[in-house]
Motif scaffolding. Structure first.
Motif, short mmCIF file in Angstrom:
data_model
loop_
_atom_site.label_atom_id
_atom_site.label_comp_id
_atom_site.label_asym_id
_atom_site.label_seq_id
_atom_site.Cartn_x
_atom_site.Cartn_y
_atom_site.Cartn_z
N GLU A 197 0.84 -1.21 0.00
CA GLU A 197 0.00 0.00 0.00
C GLU A 197 0.86 1.25 0.00
OE1 GLU A 197 -2.60 -0.24 3.30
OE2 GLU A 197 -3.76 -1.95 2.50
N GLY A 198 1.93 1.21 -0.83
CA GLY A 198 2.79 2.36 -1.00
C GLY A 198 3.88 2.47 0.04
N ALA A 199 3.91 1.59 1.03
CA ALA A 199 4.94 1.65 2.08
C ALA A 199 5.79 0.38 2.02
CB ALA A 199 4.28 1.79 3.45
N LEU A 200 7.08 0.56 2.35
CA LEU A 200 7.99 -0.58 2.36
C LEU A 200 7.83 -1.35 3.66
CD1 LEU A 200 11.22 1.07 0.88
CD2 LEU A 200 9.53 -0.34 -0.29
N LYS A 201 7.81 -2.68 3.57
CA LYS A 201 7.59 -3.51 4.74
C LYS A 201 8.42 -4.79 4.60
CE LYS A 201 3.89 -5.71 7.38
NZ LYS A 201 2.43 -6.01 7.44
N GLU A 202 8.95 -5.26 5.75
CA GLU A 202 9.72 -6.51 5.77
C GLU A 202 8.78 -7.70 5.96
OE1 GLU A 202 14.18 -5.48 7.43
OE2 GLU A 202 12.71 -6.28 8.83
N VAL A 203 8.91 -8.69 5.08
CA VAL A 203 8.12 -9.92 5.16
C VAL A 203 9.07 -11.11 5.07
CG1 VAL A 203 6.04 -8.87 4.18
CG2 VAL A 203 7.72 -9.96 2.66
N ILE A 204 8.56 -12.30 5.49
CA ILE A 204 9.37 -13.53 5.44
C ILE A 204 9.65 -13.93 4.00
CG2 ILE A 204 9.25 -16.03 5.85
CD1 ILE A 204 10.15 -14.61 8.26
N ASN A 205 10.92 -14.30 3.76
CA ASN A 205 11.31 -14.81 2.45
C ASN A 205 11.12 -16.33 2.44
OD1 ASN A 205 12.39 -15.30 -0.04
ND2 ASN A 205 14.53 -14.90 0.56
N GLU A 206 10.02 -16.81 1.88
CA GLU A 206 9.71 -18.24 1.88
C GLU A 206 10.60 -19.03 0.94
OE1 GLU A 206 5.63 -18.96 1.23
OE2 GLU A 206 4.96 -17.90 3.04
N ASP A 207 11.40 -18.34 0.13
CA ASP A 207 12.36 -19.03 -0.76
C ASP A 207 13.69 -19.30 -0.06
OD1 ASP A 207 10.53 -19.04 -2.82
OD2 ASP A 207 11.17 -17.09 -3.59
N ASP A 208 13.79 -18.90 1.20
CA ASP A 208 15.02 -19.18 1.95
C ASP A 208 15.23 -20.69 2.04
OD1 ASP A 208 17.17 -18.07 3.88
OD2 ASP A 208 16.20 -19.66 5.01
N GLU A 209 16.46 -21.14 1.73
CA GLU A 209 16.74 -22.58 1.66
C GLU A 209 16.55 -23.26 3.02
OE1 GLU A 209 17.31 -24.51 -0.88
OE2 GLU A 209 17.20 -22.82 -2.29
N VAL A 210 16.93 -22.58 4.09
CA VAL A 210 16.80 -23.18 5.43
C VAL A 210 15.34 -23.41 5.77
CG1 VAL A 210 17.28 -22.86 7.88
CG2 VAL A 210 18.95 -22.11 6.18
N LEU A 211 14.51 -22.39 5.48
CA LEU A 211 13.08 -22.53 5.78
C LEU A 211 12.42 -23.55 4.86
CD1 LEU A 211 12.07 -18.81 6.41
CD2 LEU A 211 12.38 -20.62 8.08
N LYS A 212 12.83 -23.61 3.61
CA LYS A 212 12.25 -24.60 2.69
C LYS A 212 12.56 -26.02 3.16
CE LYS A 212 12.61 -23.90 -1.75
NZ LYS A 212 13.22 -23.56 -3.04
N THR A 213 13.82 -26.23 3.60
CA THR A 213 14.20 -27.55 4.11
C THR A 213 13.42 -27.91 5.37
OG1 THR A 213 16.44 -27.22 3.23
CG2 THR A 213 16.15 -28.97 4.87
N LEU A 214 13.25 -26.93 6.26
CA LEU A 214 12.48 -27.15 7.49
C LEU A 214 11.05 -27.53 7.18
CD1 LEU A 214 12.13 -26.96 10.57
CD2 LEU A 214 11.60 -24.53 10.27
N LYS A 215 10.41 -26.83 6.25
CA LYS A 215 9.00 -27.12 5.92
C LYS A 215 8.86 -28.47 5.25
CE LYS A 215 4.91 -24.86 3.98
NZ LYS A 215 4.41 -23.65 3.28
N ALA A 216 9.82 -28.81 4.36
CA ALA A 216 9.74 -30.10 3.66
C ALA A 216 9.94 -31.27 4.61
CB ALA A 216 10.79 -30.13 2.54
N GLU A 217 10.79 -31.09 5.63
CA GLU A 217 11.11 -32.20 6.53
C GLU A 217 10.12 -32.35 7.67
OE1 GLU A 217 14.92 -33.87 9.15
OE2 GLU A 217 15.08 -32.00 8.00
N TRP A 218 9.65 -31.23 8.21
CA TRP A 218 8.83 -31.30 9.44
C TRP A 218 7.42 -30.74 9.27
CZ3 TRP A 218 10.45 -34.20 13.26
CH2 TRP A 218 11.82 -34.46 13.36
N GLY A 219 7.07 -30.19 8.13
CA GLY A 219 5.70 -29.75 7.91
C GLY A 219 5.47 -28.29 8.26
N SER A 220 4.23 -27.82 8.02
CA SER A 220 3.90 -26.42 8.16
C SER A 220 3.77 -25.99 9.62
CB SER A 220 2.59 -26.11 7.42
OG SER A 220 1.53 -26.92 7.94
#
Length: 626
Positions: free
Chosen positions: A546-569
């Motif tokens: 909405e016109g403002a810069l904001k920090e959000v989680i990067n779901e393409d991070d390799e560590v997080l992707k490995t965590l989700k694939a191995e242990w679930g959401s």
């Protein structure tokens, strides 16, 4: 061992021929063994007496002698050995030793005289100077004619030791005659016999001639005849055969006589052995009788002892039952007494416990009232401080609005002055007065603006002090909630940046058993909590919202992707939520901080909400006490 027992004397000597069939059948079907490897024969009916290895002839003689033996032999022994005799004659007749038959070339003139021991004559033995053969050595000639099995060779040399004659002696028996004739026939085949030697007046070369010495050689003149007459005899083949037969039969007769004598000795020994056996049998029967008597006496003693033991055990059981009965009666009485004592003691303890509880309750109520009074005073002080802070904030806001209004008026006056300067004539007195008036008003506003700035600065300092006091107040409230919070209220302390353990427990229970799941969940949660404190790991990205810069989680991070694939959401969401809280409340330190939290609205709690919650809780505690 054969024993002259009742079983053996069931039939008499006249019935021996009728009882030979059974052992004969056993010999034929192999139940009883007679022949062994190496041409050895054994008597199956005398196996226990002595180790006996027979030849066929000796075993036949033994069996025949026992079957016709003296009267001390039992009828069964005679029947068994008669069956063995018939078995040897009928079934093993081929094993009988055959007399040695000497295959001799037919002699048509058996009455002719030969030199004996059988002797072969060799002539015309010439020794050359360069001859490698050792003619002087007897071993040479024995080896040369070894196929005829000569026993000795004697040489007669002439004076110059150039030529010689030889006498080859063979065995004295008929086999020696056979070998001597084969020796002669070998030379006859090569045309080197006595006939060729007599036909040649002056034989040339070293061709040896040989023949079997006969009567004419024995009676001849010269060295040959002299040697034969001195060392040999003249005998016919028939005479030699008779002498051989006599020589052969003499040891057989002597052996047969010795065997008969030994058989008699064996019979005597057998008789003595049978007597010993009968004596041993009687002794064995007496020993068996004594053993049976001993066993019977021992059995009676054991039976008597067992009965006595049973009686003692029965008496012991009766005594034990009486003791047990008395013990139970004593226990019942003891329980009744103990029960009465316990009731009295329990009533006394109950009164003391109620008294102690009342004392503790009164002491607690007293302490609670004191603490409540202190808490009320502290809370009232916090409320007053909060009111003063709000008053300062409101006054600061009012002063800030006045300052902003004054700045706008000053800007407006400056604009008007500039407009009058551009529109009016500089010589116009009215304009000049108007400008002067506005300048004076502007200076007055500027002075007022300076006063407002000084007041604003003072208010900002006071606001900062108030904010510090509010933060200190918030920290004190956090400590208070950490000490007294029950964990079930709406307002509680939350550790911002701490991972929720429940998600790890739920995920591990699906993969492991209960005990291992708890340990694995704790290890995994500690590992990811430590990873959150690592400043090098920053799985966020900046996006425009909405016109403002904001920090959000990067779901393409390799560590997080490995965590989700191995242990679930579930674990993935818990880790992401903890990271976002830490990134918001403590991004530089990257450690967990405490915060007052409204768990109903899932947001940070205001001081007003906290104070209201505390006041409400205090009122409910007062009602409970009443």
């Amino acid at each position: 061992m054969d024993i002259s027992s009742g079983e053996e004397s069931e039939f008499s000597d006249s019935e021996i021929s009728e009882h030979k069939d059974k052992p004969y059948a056993q010999l034929r079907n192999g139940t009883l063994k007679v022949k062994y490897p190496g041409g050895i024969f054994k008597c199956p009916f005398c196996a226990g007496k002595k180790k006996q290895n027979f030849k066929y002839k000796d075993l036949h003689q033994h069996a025949s002698g026992v079957s016709k033996g003296s009267s001390n032999r039992s009828a069964k022994q005679k029947a068994n050995h008669l069956a063995l005799t018939l078995y040897l004659e009928n079934e093993l007749a081929d094993e009988a030793e055959k007399p040695v038959k000497v295959v001799v070339t037919p002699i048509t003139e058996e009455n002719k005289l030969f030199c004996w021991p059988w002797t072969g004559i060799m002539v015309n033995i010439v020794k050359e100077s360069d001859d490698a053969n050792d003619f002087d050595n007897t071993e040479y000639w024995l080896k040369r004619f070894s196929k005829y099995k000569p026993e000795d060779v004697e040489l007669l040399w002439d004076a110059e030791k150039r030529t010689a004659k030889a006498f080859v002696r063979f065995n004295n028996g008929l086999i020696g005659l056979k070998n001597a004739m084969e020796f002669e026939k070998a030379f006859e085949a090569n045309r080197h016999s006595k006939k060729e030697w007599s036909a040649s007046e002056n034989p040339s070369g070293s061709r040896i001639y040989a023949w079997l010495a006969r009567a004419n050689d024995f009676e001849s003149q010269g060295p040959l005849g002299d040697y034969l007459r001195m060392n040999r005899d003249l005998k016919t083949v028939s005479e030699v055969e008779q002498e051989v037969a006599k020589t052969r039969n003499r040891p057989v007769i002597e052996l047969a006589t010795e065997i008969d004598m030994r058989n008699e000795n064996l019979d005597d020994l057998q008789s003595k052995c049978n007597q010993k056996i009968m004596s041993l049998s009687k002794m064995t029967e007496e020993i068996d009788s004594m053993h049976r008597s001993f066993c019977e006496a021992r059995r009676k003693l054991q039976h008597h002892a067992q009965m006595r033991v049973n009686e003692l055990l029965a008496e012991r059981e009766r005594a034990h039952a009486e003791v047990e009965k008395l013990r139970k009666e004593h226990e019942l009485r003891s329980k009744e007494v103990s029960k009465k004592v316990a009731q009295t003691e329990r009533e006394k303890q109950k009164l003391d416990e109620e008294k102690r509880k009342n004392d503790v309750r009164n002491s607690c109520l007293h302490m609670a009232s004191i603490e409540q009074k202190k808490a009320d005073e502290g809370l009232l002080r916090l409320i007053e401080e909060q009111k003063e802070a709000w008053k300062k904030v409101v006054e600061l806001g009012r002063q800030l609005a006045a300052k902003q209004q004054l700045e706008m008026e000053i800007v407006g006056l400056k604009g008007k002055v500039k407009v009058l300067k551009h529109l009016g004539d500089e010589d116009n007195t009215a304009v000049q007065e108007q400008i002067k008036k506005m300048n004076d008003e502007l200076e007055a506003k500027m002075e007022e603006m300076g006063d407002l700035e000084d007041m604003n600065l003072t208010l900002m300092v006071k606001e900062r002090e108030s904010n510090d006091e509010l933060q200190d107040t918030r920290k004190e409230l956090i400590k208070c909630f950490l000490d007294k919070s029950s964990g079930r209220g709406i307002i509680r302390v939350k550790r911002m940046g701490e991972i929720d353990m429940k998600a790890f427990n739920d995920a591990c229970k699906k993969k492991f058993d209960s005990e291992e799941a708890e340990i694995k969940a704790s290890e995994l949660c500690s590992l990811w909590q430590e990873k959150l404190t690592n400043p090098k790991w920053h799985p966020v990205k900046v996006v425009a919202v909405e016109g403002a810069l904001k920090e959000v989680i990067n779901e393409d991070d390799e560590v997080l992707k490995t965590l989700k694939a191995e242990w679930g959401s579930g674990i993935f969401d818990a880790v992401v939520a903890a990271f976002m809280e830490m990134n918001e409340y403590n991004p530089s330190g990257r450690y967990v901080v405490n915060e007052l939290w409204n768990f109903r609205d899932k947001r940070k709690a205001t001081l007003k909400e906290v104070i209201s919650y505390i006041l409400q809780d205090m009122k409910s505690q007062k009602r409970k006490r009443r």
